[in-house]
Design a protein around this motif. Structure first.
Motif, PDB file in Angstrom:
ATOM      1  N   ILE A  66     -64.059  81.625 -23.064  1.00  0.00           N
ATOM      2  CA  ILE A  66     -62.751  82.226 -22.763  1.00  0.00           C
ATOM      3  C   ILE A  66     -62.314  83.116 -23.922  1.00  0.00           C
ATOM      4  N   LYS A  67     -62.520  82.653 -25.138  1.00  0.00           N
ATOM      5  CA  LYS A  67     -62.143  83.454 -26.308  1.00  0.00           C
ATOM      6  C   LYS A  67     -62.913  84.774 -26.318  1.00  0.00           C
ATOM      7  N   ASP A  68     -64.235  84.701 -26.157  1.00  0.00           N
ATOM      8  CA  ASP A  68     -65.074  85.896 -26.253  1.00  0.00           C
ATOM      9  C   ASP A  68     -64.955  86.824 -25.052  1.00  0.00           C
ATOM     10  N   ASN A  69     -64.827  86.261 -23.861  1.00  0.00           N
ATOM     11  CA  ASN A  69     -64.908  87.062 -22.637  1.00  0.00           C
ATOM     12  C   ASN A  69     -63.576  87.368 -21.978  1.00  0.00           C
ATOM     13  N   LEU A  70     -62.527  86.677 -22.388  1.00  0.00           N
ATOM     14  CA  LEU A  70     -61.195  86.973 -21.855  1.00  0.00           C
ATOM     15  C   LEU A  70     -60.241  87.360 -22.981  1.00  0.00           C
ATOM     16  N   TYR A  71     -60.027  86.453 -23.922  1.00  0.00           N
ATOM     17  CA  TYR A  71     -59.027  86.717 -24.957  1.00  0.00           C
ATOM     18  C   TYR A  71     -59.357  87.973 -25.772  1.00  0.00           C
ATOM     19  N   LEU A  72     -60.563  88.043 -26.318  1.00  0.00           N
ATOM     20  CA  LEU A  72     -60.914  89.209 -27.140  1.00  0.00           C
ATOM     21  C   LEU A  72     -60.989  90.485 -26.309  1.00  0.00           C
ATOM     22  N   GLN A  90     -64.859  90.978 -14.346  1.00  0.00           N
ATOM     23  CA  GLN A  90     -66.325  90.963 -14.220  1.00  0.00           C
ATOM     24  C   GLN A  90     -66.916  89.745 -14.931  1.00  0.00           C
ATOM     25  N   HIS A  91     -66.388  89.401 -16.094  1.00  0.00           N
ATOM     26  CA  HIS A  91     -66.860  88.216 -16.812  1.00  0.00           C
ATOM     27  C   HIS A  91     -66.585  86.943 -16.003  1.00  0.00           C
ATOM     28  N   ILE A  92     -65.407  86.865 -15.401  1.00  0.00           N
ATOM     29  CA  ILE A  92     -65.059  85.696 -14.580  1.00  0.00           C
ATOM     30  C   ILE A  92     -66.022  85.594 -13.393  1.00  0.00           C
ATOM     31  N   ARG A  93     -66.288  86.723 -12.780  1.00  0.00           N
ATOM     32  CA  ARG A  93     -67.219  86.770 -11.637  1.00  0.00           C
ATOM     33  C   ARG A  93     -68.600  86.254 -12.052  1.00  0.00           C
ATOM     34  N   GLN A  94     -69.068  86.666 -13.221  1.00  0.00           N
ATOM     35  CA  GLN A  94     -70.379  86.234 -13.709  1.00  0.00           C
ATOM     36  C   GLN A  94     -70.391  84.749 -14.045  1.00  0.00           C
ATOM     37  N   VAL A 157     -57.570  81.959  -9.812  1.00  0.00           N
ATOM     38  CA  VAL A 157     -59.015  81.834 -10.000  1.00  0.00           C
ATOM     39  C   VAL A 157     -59.473  80.404  -9.787  1.00  0.00           C
ATOM     40  N   GLN A 158     -58.853  79.474 -10.467  1.00  0.00           N
ATOM     41  CA  GLN A 158     -59.316  78.089 -10.376  1.00  0.00           C
ATOM     42  C   GLN A 158     -59.071  77.515  -8.982  1.00  0.00           C
ATOM     43  N   GLY A 159     -57.938  77.827  -8.399  1.00  0.00           N
ATOM     44  CA  GLY A 159     -57.652  77.366  -7.038  1.00  0.00           C
ATOM     45  C   GLY A 159     -58.605  77.957  -6.018  1.00  0.00           C
ATOM     46  N   SER A 160     -58.948  79.229  -6.204  1.00  0.00           N
ATOM     47  CA  SER A 160     -59.871  79.865  -5.259  1.00  0.00           C
ATOM     48  C   SER A 160     -61.262  79.252  -5.345  1.00  0.00           C
ATOM     49  N   LEU A 161     -61.644  78.796  -6.540  1.00  0.00           N
ATOM     50  CA  LEU A 161     -62.945  78.135  -6.680  1.00  0.00           C
ATOM     51  C   LEU A 161     -62.966  76.804  -5.935  1.00  0.00           C
ATOM     52  N   ASP A 169     -67.093  78.923   1.322  1.00  0.00           N
ATOM     53  CA  ASP A 169     -66.885  80.347   1.562  1.00  0.00           C
ATOM     54  C   ASP A 169     -66.390  81.031   0.292  1.00  0.00           C
ATOM     55  N   PRO A 170     -67.281  81.718  -0.449  1.00  0.00           N
ATOM     56  CA  PRO A 170     -66.870  82.358  -1.696  1.00  0.00           C
ATOM     57  C   PRO A 170     -65.939  83.557  -1.519  1.00  0.00           C
ATOM     58  N   SER A 171     -65.674  83.968  -0.284  1.00  0.00           N
ATOM     59  CA  SER A 171     -64.766  85.105  -0.082  1.00  0.00           C
ATOM     60  C   SER A 171     -63.361  84.795  -0.617  1.00  0.00           C
ATOM     61  N   HIS A 172     -63.011  83.517  -0.683  1.00  0.00           N
ATOM     62  CA  HIS A 172     -61.713  83.140  -1.246  1.00  0.00           C
ATOM     63  C   HIS A 172     -61.645  83.491  -2.732  1.00  0.00           C
ATOM     64  N   PHE A 173     -62.745  83.320  -3.413  1.00  0.00           N
ATOM     65  CA  PHE A 173     -62.846  83.679  -4.828  1.00  0.00           C
ATOM     66  C   PHE A 173     -62.752  85.193  -4.999  1.00  0.00           C
ATOM     67  N   HIS A 174     -63.443  85.937  -4.165  1.00  0.00           N
ATOM     68  CA  HIS A 174     -63.427  87.403  -4.240  1.00  0.00           C
ATOM     69  C   HIS A 174     -62.009  87.934  -4.016  1.00  0.00           C
ATOM     70  N   LYS A 175     -61.328  87.366  -3.036  1.00  0.00           N
ATOM     71  CA  LYS A 175     -59.934  87.766  -2.750  1.00  0.00           C
ATOM     72  C   LYS A 175     -59.044  87.444  -3.938  1.00  0.00           C
ATOM     73  N   ALA A 176     -59.247  86.302  -4.552  1.00  0.00           N
ATOM     74  CA  ALA A 176     -58.432  85.919  -5.709  1.00  0.00           C
ATOM     75  C   ALA A 176     -58.617  86.905  -6.855  1.00  0.00           C
ATOM     76  N   LEU A 177     -59.835  87.396  -7.061  1.00  0.00           N
ATOM     77  CA  LEU A 177     -60.061  88.362  -8.135  1.00  0.00           C
ATOM     78  C   LEU A 177     -59.375  89.693  -7.833  1.00  0.00           C
ATOM     79  N   THR A 178     -59.355  90.072  -6.562  1.00  0.00           N
ATOM     80  CA  THR A 178     -58.614  91.276  -6.161  1.00  0.00           C
ATOM     81  C   THR A 178     -57.120  91.062  -6.397  1.00  0.00           C
TER      82      THR A 178
END
Length: 187
Positions: A66-72, A90-94, A157-161, A169-178
């Motif tokens: 989280i520090k390296d890929n979100l905070y920074l 994109q980092h969250i998606r990966q 994000v966490q709820g969609s996961l 159905d991962p489409s819930h995750f994709h919608k959450a990122l949008t």
């Protein structure tokens, strides 16, 4: 026979995968050993504290991630907020393999009886909130608005996961990122 050498990244990925899919209580040492590529004795040698130590190590990895890929990323100077947000998403998606992986924070927040896990989970969540709060303030929201949006980003994000996993159905995750991207648009 010499102990097997395992790359740290592969080790953490394997251990985290088991904890994501089975949770703390459901993960056996056999599962963890198999996923890590280590023999059970080597796993004990590397983690004398057993599952507790493994879970703490995974949570510390998540905090660093989280520090390296979100905070920074979200606090980087001289980069447009929209670019920073796109990189963070994109980092969250990966990390969550396009919504196919469970939320590790959720998986480890189930009752394990270990207070230290709750502390580590709280630190990771707070860093996520701090990262997105910084982005919101940069976007022109008040500190209170930015913090509310940051909390909402974590919930999205966490709820969609959880939803994606529960419904298969991962489409819930994709919608959450949008929705996450839209959350930080200041018109």
């Amino acid at each position: 026979m010499r102990p097997q050498k395992i790359d740290d990244a592969r080790l953490i990925e394997g251990l985290m995968s088991v904890l994501q899919s089975k949770g703390f209580e459901g993960a056996s040492l056999n599962d963890l050993a198999q996923a890590s590529g280590l023999q059970k004795a080597s796993l004990y040698h590397r983690f004398p504290g057993g599952k507790n130590e493994i879970a703490i190590m995974v949570l510390r990895f998540v905090y660093e991630w989280i520090k390296d890929n979100l905070y920074l990323v979200l606090t980087e100077k001289g980069v447009a907020p929209a670019t920073k947000l796109q990189r963070a998403v994109q980092h969250i998606r990966q990390l969550y393999h396009n919504g196919d992986k469970s939320c590790i924070l959720n998986a480890l927040s189930l009752d394990s009886g270990l207070v230290v896990l709750g502390d580590e989970i709280g630190k990771a969540m707070q860093l996520w909130i701090d990262a997105f709060t910084a982005l919101g303030v940069e976007q022109g929201f008040t500190a209170a608005q930015a913090k509310a949006k940051a909390r909402q980003s974590l919930i999205l994000v966490q709820g969609s996961l959880v939803l994606a996993r529960g419904l298969g159905d991962p489409s819930h995750f994709h919608k959450a990122l949008t929705d996450l991207k839209l959350l930080f648009v200041n018109e």
